[in-house]
Write a protein that holds these residues in place. Structure first.
Motif, PDB file in Angstrom:
ATOM      1  N   ALA A 121     119.691  23.819 -44.270  1.00 56.17           N
ATOM      2  CA  ALA A 121     120.733  24.832 -44.228  1.00 56.17           C
ATOM      3  C   ALA A 121     121.464  24.923 -45.560  1.00 56.17           C
ATOM      4  O   ALA A 121     121.781  26.027 -46.036  1.00 56.17           O
ATOM      5  CB  ALA A 121     121.731  24.508 -43.114  1.00 56.17           C
ATOM      6  N   SER A 122     121.730  23.769 -46.181  1.00 55.37           N
ATOM      7  CA  SER A 122     122.413  23.788 -47.471  1.00 55.37           C
ATOM      8  C   SER A 122     121.535  24.386 -48.559  1.00 55.37           C
ATOM      9  O   SER A 122     122.029  25.034 -49.479  1.00 55.37           O
ATOM     10  CB  SER A 122     122.844  22.369 -47.856  1.00 55.37           C
ATOM     11  OG  SER A 122     121.713  21.517 -47.986  1.00 55.37           O
ATOM     12  N   THR A 123     120.224  24.177 -48.439  1.00 53.68           N
ATOM     13  CA  THR A 123     119.291  24.794 -49.392  1.00 53.68           C
ATOM     14  C   THR A 123     119.277  26.295 -49.219  1.00 53.68           C
ATOM     15  O   THR A 123     119.235  27.049 -50.195  1.00 53.68           O
ATOM     16  CB  THR A 123     117.879  24.222 -49.201  1.00 53.68           C
ATOM     17  OG1 THR A 123     117.909  22.804 -49.356  1.00 53.68           O
ATOM     18  CG2 THR A 123     116.914  24.813 -50.215  1.00 53.68           C
ATOM     19  N   ALA A 124     119.338  26.731 -47.956  1.00 52.32           N
ATOM     20  CA  ALA A 124     119.357  28.166 -47.673  1.00 52.32           C
ATOM     21  C   ALA A 124     120.617  28.837 -48.223  1.00 52.32           C
ATOM     22  O   ALA A 124     120.605  30.029 -48.548  1.00 52.32           O
ATOM     23  CB  ALA A 124     119.259  28.407 -46.167  1.00 52.32           C
ATOM     24  N   LEU A 125     121.694  28.059 -48.321  1.00 55.27           N
ATOM     25  CA  LEU A 125     122.943  28.582 -48.883  1.00 55.27           C
ATOM     26  C   LEU A 125     122.940  28.563 -50.404  1.00 55.27           C
ATOM     27  O   LEU A 125     123.947  28.863 -51.041  1.00 55.27           O
ATOM     28  CB  LEU A 125     124.130  27.768 -48.368  1.00 55.27           C
ATOM     29  CG  LEU A 125     124.444  27.923 -46.877  1.00 55.27           C
ATOM     30  CD1 LEU A 125     125.518  26.943 -46.455  1.00 55.27           C
ATOM     31  CD2 LEU A 125     124.878  29.356 -46.581  1.00 55.27           C
ATOM     32  N   ASN A 126     121.804  28.148 -50.978  1.00 61.43           N
ATOM     33  CA  ASN A 126     121.634  28.129 -52.435  1.00 61.43           C
ATOM     34  C   ASN A 126     122.569  27.137 -53.127  1.00 61.43           C
ATOM     35  O   ASN A 126     123.027  27.370 -54.247  1.00 61.43           O
ATOM     36  CB  ASN A 126     121.829  29.529 -53.023  1.00 61.43           C
ATOM     37  CG  ASN A 126     121.176  29.677 -54.392  1.00 61.43           C
ATOM     38  OD1 ASN A 126     120.158  29.032 -54.680  1.00 61.43           O
ATOM     39  ND2 ASN A 126     121.740  30.522 -55.234  1.00 61.43           N
ATOM     40  N   ARG A 134     127.339  16.228 -52.385  1.00 66.24           N
ATOM     41  CA  ARG A 134     128.794  16.072 -52.313  1.00 66.24           C
ATOM     42  C   ARG A 134     129.401  16.747 -51.089  1.00 66.24           C
ATOM     43  O   ARG A 134     130.333  16.202 -50.473  1.00 66.24           O
ATOM     44  CB  ARG A 134     129.437  16.634 -53.582  1.00 66.24           C
ATOM     45  CG  ARG A 134     130.943  16.446 -53.650  1.00 66.24           C
ATOM     46  CD  ARG A 134     131.475  16.895 -54.991  1.00 66.24           C
ATOM     47  NE  ARG A 134     131.320  18.328 -55.197  1.00 66.24           N
ATOM     48  CZ  ARG A 134     132.219  19.248 -54.812  1.00 66.24           C
ATOM     49  NH1 ARG A 134     133.334  18.865 -54.200  1.00 66.24           N
ATOM     50  NH2 ARG A 134     132.017  20.524 -55.049  1.00 66.24           N
ATOM     51  N   LEU A 135     128.898  17.916 -50.718  1.00 69.21           N
ATOM     52  CA  LEU A 135     129.531  18.703 -49.665  1.00 69.21           C
ATOM     53  C   LEU A 135     128.895  18.547 -48.294  1.00 69.21           C
ATOM     54  O   LEU A 135     129.561  18.781 -47.277  1.00 69.21           O
ATOM     55  CB  LEU A 135     129.517  20.197 -50.056  1.00 69.21           C
ATOM     56  CG  LEU A 135     130.239  20.558 -51.350  1.00 69.21           C
ATOM     57  CD1 LEU A 135     130.039  22.032 -51.670  1.00 69.21           C
ATOM     58  CD2 LEU A 135     131.722  20.227 -51.261  1.00 69.21           C
ATOM     59  N   VAL A 136     127.628  18.140 -48.267  1.00 66.52           N
ATOM     60  CA  VAL A 136     126.907  18.105 -46.988  1.00 66.52           C
ATOM     61  C   VAL A 136     126.477  16.687 -46.610  1.00 66.52           C
ATOM     62  O   VAL A 136     126.795  16.201 -45.522  1.00 66.52           O
ATOM     63  CB  VAL A 136     125.665  19.037 -47.025  1.00 66.52           C
ATOM     64  CG1 VAL A 136     124.912  18.970 -45.704  1.00 66.52           C
ATOM     65  CG2 VAL A 136     126.089  20.470 -47.326  1.00 66.52           C
ATOM     66  N   VAL A 137     125.790  16.004 -47.510  1.00 63.98           N
ATOM     67  CA  VAL A 137     125.179  14.720 -47.166  1.00 63.98           C
ATOM     68  C   VAL A 137     126.219  13.600 -47.079  1.00 63.98           C
ATOM     69  O   VAL A 137     126.346  12.932 -46.046  1.00 63.98           O
ATOM     70  CB  VAL A 137     124.077  14.351 -48.182  1.00 63.98           C
ATOM     71  CG1 VAL A 137     123.509  12.969 -47.868  1.00 63.98           C
ATOM     72  CG2 VAL A 137     122.965  15.396 -48.150  1.00 63.98           C
ATOM     73  N   LEU A 138     126.967  13.379 -48.158  1.00 60.93           N
ATOM     74  CA  LEU A 138     127.903  12.250 -48.184  1.00 60.93           C
ATOM     75  C   LEU A 138     129.009  12.345 -47.126  1.00 60.93           C
ATOM     76  O   LEU A 138     129.345  11.318 -46.514  1.00 60.93           O
ATOM     77  CB  LEU A 138     128.509  12.104 -49.577  1.00 60.93           C
ATOM     78  CG  LEU A 138     127.572  11.541 -50.649  1.00 60.93           C
ATOM     79  CD1 LEU A 138     128.297  11.414 -51.982  1.00 60.93           C
ATOM     80  CD2 LEU A 138     126.995  10.189 -50.227  1.00 60.93           C
ATOM     81  N   PRO A 139     129.597  13.522 -46.870  1.00 59.07           N
ATOM     82  CA  PRO A 139     130.610  13.567 -45.807  1.00 59.07           C
ATOM     83  C   PRO A 139     130.079  13.147 -44.437  1.00 59.07           C
ATOM     84  O   PRO A 139     130.842  12.611 -43.621  1.00 59.07           O
ATOM     85  CB  PRO A 139     131.038  15.044 -45.797  1.00 59.07           C
ATOM     86  CG  PRO A 139     130.774  15.516 -47.194  1.00 59.07           C
ATOM     87  CD  PRO A 139     129.524  14.796 -47.602  1.00 59.07           C
ATOM     88  N   GLN A 140     128.792  13.375 -44.169  1.00 62.99           N
ATOM     89  CA  GLN A 140     128.212  12.964 -42.895  1.00 62.99           C
ATOM     90  C   GLN A 140     127.725  11.516 -42.926  1.00 62.99           C
ATOM     91  O   GLN A 140     127.765  10.820 -41.902  1.00 62.99           O
ATOM     92  CB  GLN A 140     127.042  13.878 -42.530  1.00 62.99           C
ATOM     93  CG  GLN A 140     127.442  15.321 -42.314  1.00 62.99           C
ATOM     94  CD  GLN A 140     126.262  16.179 -41.916  1.00 62.99           C
ATOM     95  OE1 GLN A 140     125.718  16.058 -40.817  1.00 62.99           O
ATOM     96  NE2 GLN A 140     125.849  17.064 -42.813  1.00 62.99           N
ATOM     97  N   ALA A 141     127.275  11.059 -44.088  1.00 59.84           N
ATOM     98  CA  ALA A 141     126.740   9.698 -44.185  1.00 59.84           C
ATOM     99  C   ALA A 141     127.848   8.657 -44.303  1.00 59.84           C
ATOM    100  O   ALA A 141     127.700   7.528 -43.818  1.00 59.84           O
ATOM    101  CB  ALA A 141     125.797   9.595 -45.389  1.00 59.84           C
TER     102      ALA A 141
END
Length: 240
Positions: A121-126, A134-141
């Protein structure tokens, strides 16, 4: 056993206690930075990045931390000509590198556990690779890392007693030193040290639990369920 003599000796633990806390905090900071760097590198798809990081991690995990302490304190000045002005610096580096290598597996595993759909999904958002991390992986991990990092922080606190083997006066060494003096009881002094380590470990655990709850609230997850309250899915008639 002269309990009064032990109580009178308690103020002498002040400075060594600061040494124990300082070694723990500084080593933990170094270990955390190293854990993230090595965790990202060992999880890389590029062999040139992953291989040296994996060798570093396995070397420090596979060798004794006591030998590492002696190496940084005494062998490195002779072999490589690198001399630390203070032995405490050698202790911090040795403990930080050792526990950073262990903790890197926690970081790598937590990052790998982020659902693939989130990355797609983050790739699709370019988003750029840095933005995805920083915005997708680390906040969840990050919330998933905290319990294991808490365990390693407590282990690091207890391992800080090992700096006494290279001549640093911490609370463990002081307990043995005072306990040998006339009118003192070594068993009682080591009991005092046990209590000190327990209190410090409890403070670490409490702080990390608060950090975990805060991190999970940031994701909309309640880290501390309220007793007597149904899961929202169950209350709606779904499967909990």
């Amino acid at each position: 056993m002269d309990l009064h003599a032990v109580i009178e000796s308690l103020p002498r633990y002040g400075e060594p206690l600061l040494v124990t806390i300082g070694v723990t905090v500084a080593s933990a900071a170094l270990a955390l930075v190293l854990a993230f760097a090595l965790g990202l590198m060992t999880g890389s798809r590029h062999l040139a990045v992953r291989t040296p990081a994996r060798v570093f991690v396995e070397f420090f995990r596979g060798t004794s931390v006591v030998v590492q302490l002696f190496w940084f304190a005494f062998a490195m000045p002779v072999v490589l000509g690198i001399q630390f002005d203070y032995l405490i610096v050698a202790g911090v580096i040795a403990l930080g590198l050792n526990y950073g290598a262990y903790s890197s597996e926690v970081v790598r595993g937590a990052i790998a556990a982020v659902p693939q759909g989130q990355l797609e999904a983050s790739t699709a958002l370019n988003l750029t690779p840095f933005q995805r991390m920083r915005l997708v992986v680390l906040p969840q991990a990050w919330p998933e890392m905290i319990p294991s990092l808490c365990a390693f922080a407590i282990m690091l606190l207890k391992a800080s007693a090992l700096v006494s083997v290279i001549g640093i006066l911490d609370i463990t060494w002081l307990a043995g030193l005072i306990g040998k003096q006339p009118g003192q009881d070594r068993l009682l002094h080591y009991g005092v040290v046990l209590v000190i380590y327990f209190v410090l470990a409890w403070l670490i655990w409490t702080g990390m639990r608060a950090l975990e709850r805060r991190a999970k609230r940031g994701l909309g997850v309640d880290a501390k369920p309220v007793k007597g309250r149904l899961d929202p899915a169950v209350a709606a008639g779904g499967v909990g």
